[in-house]
Design a protein around this motif. Structure first.
Motif, PDB file in Angstrom:
ATOM      1  N   THR A  63      12.812 -80.676  -9.329  1.00 37.26           N
ATOM      2  CA  THR A  63      13.615 -81.897  -9.358  1.00 37.26           C
ATOM      3  C   THR A  63      13.719 -82.467  -7.950  1.00 37.26           C
ATOM      4  O   THR A  63      13.261 -81.864  -6.982  1.00 37.26           O
ATOM      5  N   ASP A  64      14.383 -83.613  -7.843  1.00 31.49           N
ATOM      6  CA  ASP A  64      14.661 -84.165  -6.517  1.00 31.49           C
ATOM      7  C   ASP A  64      15.990 -83.644  -5.979  1.00 31.49           C
ATOM      8  O   ASP A  64      16.488 -84.139  -4.966  1.00 31.49           O
ATOM      9  N   GLY A  65      16.535 -82.621  -6.651  1.00 28.69           N
ATOM     10  CA  GLY A  65      17.802 -82.033  -6.223  1.00 28.69           C
ATOM     11  C   GLY A  65      18.998 -82.914  -6.500  1.00 28.69           C
ATOM     12  O   GLY A  65      20.113 -82.576  -6.124  1.00 28.69           O
ATOM     13  N   GLU A  66      18.752 -84.092  -7.120  1.00 25.18           N
ATOM     14  CA  GLU A  66      19.780 -85.117  -7.327  1.00 25.18           C
ATOM     15  C   GLU A  66      20.300 -85.618  -5.971  1.00 25.18           C
ATOM     16  O   GLU A  66      21.455 -86.007  -5.823  1.00 25.18           O
ATOM     17  N   PHE A  67      19.397 -85.660  -4.983  1.00 26.07           N
ATOM     18  CA  PHE A  67      19.767 -85.991  -3.611  1.00 26.07           C
ATOM     19  C   PHE A  67      20.217 -87.444  -3.439  1.00 26.07           C
ATOM     20  O   PHE A  67      20.866 -87.766  -2.437  1.00 26.07           O
ATOM     21  N   ARG A  68      19.861 -88.309  -4.374  1.00 27.19           N
ATOM     22  CA  ARG A  68      20.272 -89.711  -4.236  1.00 27.19           C
ATOM     23  C   ARG A  68      21.611 -89.976  -4.927  1.00 27.19           C
ATOM     24  O   ARG A  68      22.069 -91.119  -4.962  1.00 27.19           O
ATOM     25  N   ARG A  69      22.225 -88.936  -5.481  1.00 31.93           N
ATOM     26  CA  ARG A  69      23.448 -89.120  -6.275  1.00 31.93           C
ATOM     27  C   ARG A  69      24.674 -88.565  -5.558  1.00 31.93           C
ATOM     28  O   ARG A  69      24.590 -87.631  -4.768  1.00 31.93           O
ATOM     29  N   SER A  70      25.804 -89.126  -5.939  1.00 35.03           N
ATOM     30  CA  SER A  70      27.092 -88.567  -5.556  1.00 35.03           C
ATOM     31  C   SER A  70      27.611 -87.643  -6.647  1.00 35.03           C
ATOM     32  O   SER A  70      28.165 -86.583  -6.354  1.00 35.03           O
ATOM     33  N   TRP A  71      27.435 -88.048  -7.900  1.00 35.71           N
ATOM     34  CA  TRP A  71      27.861 -87.292  -9.080  1.00 35.71           C
ATOM     35  C   TRP A  71      26.654 -86.980  -9.953  1.00 35.71           C
ATOM     36  O   TRP A  71      25.689 -87.731  -9.968  1.00 35.71           O
ATOM     37  N   PHE A 121      12.617 -91.498 -10.169  1.00 42.79           N
ATOM     38  CA  PHE A 121      11.672 -90.574 -10.781  1.00 42.79           C
ATOM     39  C   PHE A 121      10.256 -90.820 -10.275  1.00 42.79           C
ATOM     40  O   PHE A 121       9.508 -89.870 -10.025  1.00 42.79           O
ATOM     41  N   SER A 122       9.883 -92.069 -10.147  1.00 43.57           N
ATOM     42  CA  SER A 122       8.531 -92.385  -9.671  1.00 43.57           C
ATOM     43  C   SER A 122       8.288 -91.791  -8.291  1.00 43.57           C
ATOM     44  O   SER A 122       7.193 -91.285  -7.997  1.00 43.57           O
ATOM     45  N   PHE A 123       9.304 -91.836  -7.439  1.00 38.60           N
ATOM     46  CA  PHE A 123       9.150 -91.224  -6.119  1.00 38.60           C
ATOM     47  C   PHE A 123       8.974 -89.717  -6.242  1.00 38.60           C
ATOM     48  O   PHE A 123       8.110 -89.122  -5.582  1.00 38.60           O
ATOM     49  N   LEU A 124       9.796 -89.088  -7.084  1.00 37.79           N
ATOM     50  CA  LEU A 124       9.674 -87.645  -7.295  1.00 37.79           C
ATOM     51  C   LEU A 124       8.279 -87.297  -7.789  1.00 37.79           C
ATOM     52  O   LEU A 124       7.646 -86.355  -7.286  1.00 37.79           O
ATOM     53  N   LYS A 125       7.798 -88.031  -8.770  1.00 39.38           N
ATOM     54  CA  LYS A 125       6.477 -87.769  -9.336  1.00 39.38           C
ATOM     55  C   LYS A 125       5.392 -87.848  -8.254  1.00 39.38           C
ATOM     56  O   LYS A 125       4.451 -87.041  -8.228  1.00 39.38           O
ATOM     57  N   GLY A 126       5.543 -88.800  -7.332  1.00 36.61           N
ATOM     58  CA  GLY A 126       4.568 -88.941  -6.261  1.00 36.61           C
ATOM     59  C   GLY A 126       4.657 -87.852  -5.214  1.00 36.61           C
ATOM     60  O   GLY A 126       3.687 -87.589  -4.502  1.00 36.61           O
ATOM     61  N   ALA A 127       5.833 -87.201  -5.124  1.00 37.28           N
ATOM     62  CA  ALA A 127       6.029 -86.148  -4.118  1.00 37.28           C
ATOM     63  C   ALA A 127       5.548 -84.792  -4.591  1.00 37.28           C
ATOM     64  O   ALA A 127       5.296 -83.896  -3.774  1.00 37.28           O
ATOM     65  N   VAL A 128       5.406 -84.620  -5.901  1.00 34.52           N
ATOM     66  CA  VAL A 128       5.016 -83.330  -6.471  1.00 34.52           C
ATOM     67  C   VAL A 128       3.514 -83.109  -6.292  1.00 34.52           C
ATOM     68  O   VAL A 128       2.710 -84.020  -6.490  1.00 34.52           O
ATOM     69  N   LYS A 129       3.136 -81.874  -5.941  1.00 36.40           N
ATOM     70  CA  LYS A 129       1.722 -81.548  -5.780  1.00 36.40           C
ATOM     71  C   LYS A 129       1.221 -80.584  -6.849  1.00 36.40           C
ATOM     72  O   LYS A 129       0.119 -80.741  -7.375  1.00 36.40           O
ATOM     73  N   THR A 130       1.990 -79.556  -7.178  1.00 38.68           N
ATOM     74  CA  THR A 130       1.497 -78.528  -8.101  1.00 38.68           C
ATOM     75  C   THR A 130       2.370 -78.345  -9.338  1.00 38.68           C
ATOM     76  O   THR A 130       1.910 -77.766 -10.318  1.00 38.68           O
ATOM     77  N   ALA A 181       7.340 -94.276 -17.346  1.00 42.47           N
ATOM     78  CA  ALA A 181       7.264 -94.059 -15.902  1.00 42.47           C
ATOM     79  C   ALA A 181       6.550 -92.752 -15.558  1.00 42.47           C
ATOM     80  O   ALA A 181       6.355 -92.445 -14.378  1.00 42.47           O
ATOM     81  N   GLY A 182       6.160 -91.992 -16.596  1.00 40.38           N
ATOM     82  CA  GLY A 182       5.417 -90.759 -16.367  1.00 40.38           C
ATOM     83  C   GLY A 182       6.213 -89.488 -16.566  1.00 40.38           C
ATOM     84  O   GLY A 182       5.698 -88.388 -16.348  1.00 40.38           O
ATOM     85  N   CYS A 183       7.471 -89.600 -16.989  1.00 43.80           N
ATOM     86  CA  CYS A 183       8.308 -88.416 -17.168  1.00 43.80           C
ATOM     87  C   CYS A 183       7.937 -87.678 -18.449  1.00 43.80           C
ATOM     88  O   CYS A 183       7.924 -88.273 -19.532  1.00 43.80           O
ATOM     89  N   ARG A 184       7.636 -86.402 -18.309  1.00 44.02           N
ATOM     90  CA  ARG A 184       7.326 -85.569 -19.477  1.00 44.02           C
ATOM     91  C   ARG A 184       8.331 -84.423 -19.639  1.00 44.02           C
ATOM     92  O   ARG A 184       8.220 -83.641 -20.581  1.00 44.02           O
ATOM     93  N   TYR A 185       9.308 -84.358 -18.727  1.00 41.72           N
ATOM     94  CA  TYR A 185      10.334 -83.314 -18.791  1.00 41.72           C
ATOM     95  C   TYR A 185      11.665 -83.959 -18.419  1.00 41.72           C
ATOM     96  O   TYR A 185      11.934 -84.249 -17.257  1.00 41.72           O
ATOM     97  N   LEU A 186      12.477 -84.189 -19.438  1.00 40.64           N
ATOM     98  CA  LEU A 186      13.763 -84.864 -19.282  1.00 40.64           C
ATOM     99  C   LEU A 186      14.865 -83.937 -19.787  1.00 40.64           C
ATOM    100  O   LEU A 186      14.668 -83.217 -20.772  1.00 40.64           O
ATOM    101  N   GLN A 187      16.000 -83.962 -19.119  1.00 42.53           N
ATOM    102  CA  GLN A 187      17.109 -83.089 -19.513  1.00 42.53           C
ATOM    103  C   GLN A 187      18.397 -83.885 -19.652  1.00 42.53           C
ATOM    104  O   GLN A 187      18.727 -84.684 -18.776  1.00 42.53           O
TER     105      GLN A 187
END
Length: 370
Positions: A63-71, A121-130, A181-187
């Motif tokens: 995940t992106d750690g939810e780093f852009r969120r407050s809650w 999410f698009s940014f996260l997807k672009g940051a993932v390598k493996t 947007a390319g998400c295949r794993y949503l929670q």
């Protein structure tokens, strides 16, 4: 027993402790000494780093750690059409600590016509390598439960059936948009099912004029409608949370009151269930898990404190759980995220990573894979 789709044998709930420089950047932004572009630059850098760290730890979903969120919830909910973030609201009371005074209110017709988290999410997807990028959002039930009827405009929704229907459809639109947007794993993160397990919280629900059993039916219907929009190659899981602010908690009670509906009827692909303390009760409710592809991710490793669990103790708990459902339908994770709000739990980043590495190692031992 190979898990080629999520949830994976070693998985995580979602949020991670914010690095100090990210906390400082957010504080500077709030103080007006750092602009939005400057904050985004720090967020981007920290997310790239935390994605790489998760991948190097051996996790197959990150995940992106939810780093852009407050809650964990309000940031997403306030991005829906018709929903606003409210300052000065009643704080949420946990065991011995309370949150800052913010909440959400429904002031217009609920809808989904776009959302900032699509770009996140698009940014996260672009940051993932493996690994596989995973997105976490609050369940539709949370939009109602947090404030109840008092937080929903009676002018916009004189009839609550309209609110439930609009919210369910907004989430169906969200599922489709994140998929595009390319998400295949949503929670869907969800405190409500845990609250419905607590006699104290059920009494509080009645006091505010709601019937817990009616809510269970309404929430199940909303979730089912949203999940109908899920394409076959998309996985949607849920995390049932008992409260996780500053290493504290709210609800206690075993899953028995909700397990038959939650596990047996809702069309989720997987369930992250908290089992790190006696507050969760026993594993007996897992008997309602249908045989087949659905998985339960056992939250046996606490995210609340830094002390590492005993390996033999965790292995014994997994074996105990397998008396009620097949071992091949289980995975392992922390019981919750490490920072459901930006304040974070009471442990160090080093302790956080040690726990995630521990989960990867145990999963390899139990299932031969992560």
């Amino acid at each position: 027993m190979t898990a080629t789709t999520p949830p994976f044998r070693a998985d995580e709930v979602g949020s991670l402790l914010r690095p100090q420089r990210l906390k400082e950047a957010r504080a500077a932004f709030q103080a007006g000494t750092l602009d939005g572009a400057g904050l985004k630059k720090v967020e981007d850098e920290c997310i790239r780093e935390v994605v790489a760290k998760q991948e190097s730890t051996g996790l197959k979903a990150v995940t992106d750690g939810e780093f852009r969120r407050s809650w964990w919830h309000f940031d997403f909910l306030a991005g829906l059409d018709g929903v606003e973030l409210v300052s000065g609201a009643k704080a949420i009371q946990f065991a011995g600590v309370q949150t800052k005074s913010e909440s959400i209110a429904v002031t217009g017709k609920v809808g989904f016509s776009g959302h900032p988290m699509l770009e996140h999410f698009s940014f996260l997807k672009g940051a993932v390598k493996t690994a596989m990028p995973k997105l976490t959002i609050p369940s539709p039930s949370v939009l109602h439960f947090r404030g109840g009827r008092d937080a929903i405009s009676k002018e916009v929704y004189p009839d609550m059936d309209g609110f439930y229907a609009d919210t369910a459809e907004a989430y169906a639109q969200a599922v489709r948009s994140f998929y595009d947007a390319g998400c295949r794993y949503l929670q869907f993160d969800d405190t409500v099912w845990a609250y419905l397990c607590s006699e104290k919280e059920r009494a509080g629900i009645r006091e505010r004029g709601d019937d817990p059993d009616d809510l269970k039916k309404n929430y199940a219907a909303m979730i089912a409608h949203a999940l109908k929009a899920k394409p076959a190659d998309m996985t949607i899981t849920t995390h049932v949370c008992r409260g996780n602010f500053r290493s504290s908690w709210i609800s206690e009670g075993g899953y028995e009151p909700v397990a038959e509906v939650l596990l047996g009827e809702l069309p989720y692909d997987g369930y992250f269930l908290e089992y790190d303390s006696e507050r969760a009760g026993g594993f007996e409710p897992l008997r309602f898990l249908p045989k087949g592809k659905k998985r339960v991710v056992l939250g046996l490793v606490t995210s609340k404190f830094g002390e590492l669990e005993n390996r033999e103790g965790v292995l014994a708990r997994i074996e105990e759980a397998s008396k009620f459902a097949p071992l091949e339908q289980f995975c392992l994770s922390p019981q919750c995220g490490f920072a459901s709000t930006e304040e974070g739990n009471i442990l160090s980043e080093e302790e956080q990573w040690r726990k995630l590495s521990f989960i990867v190692d145990v999963a390899k031992e139990v299932w031969g894979e992560v």
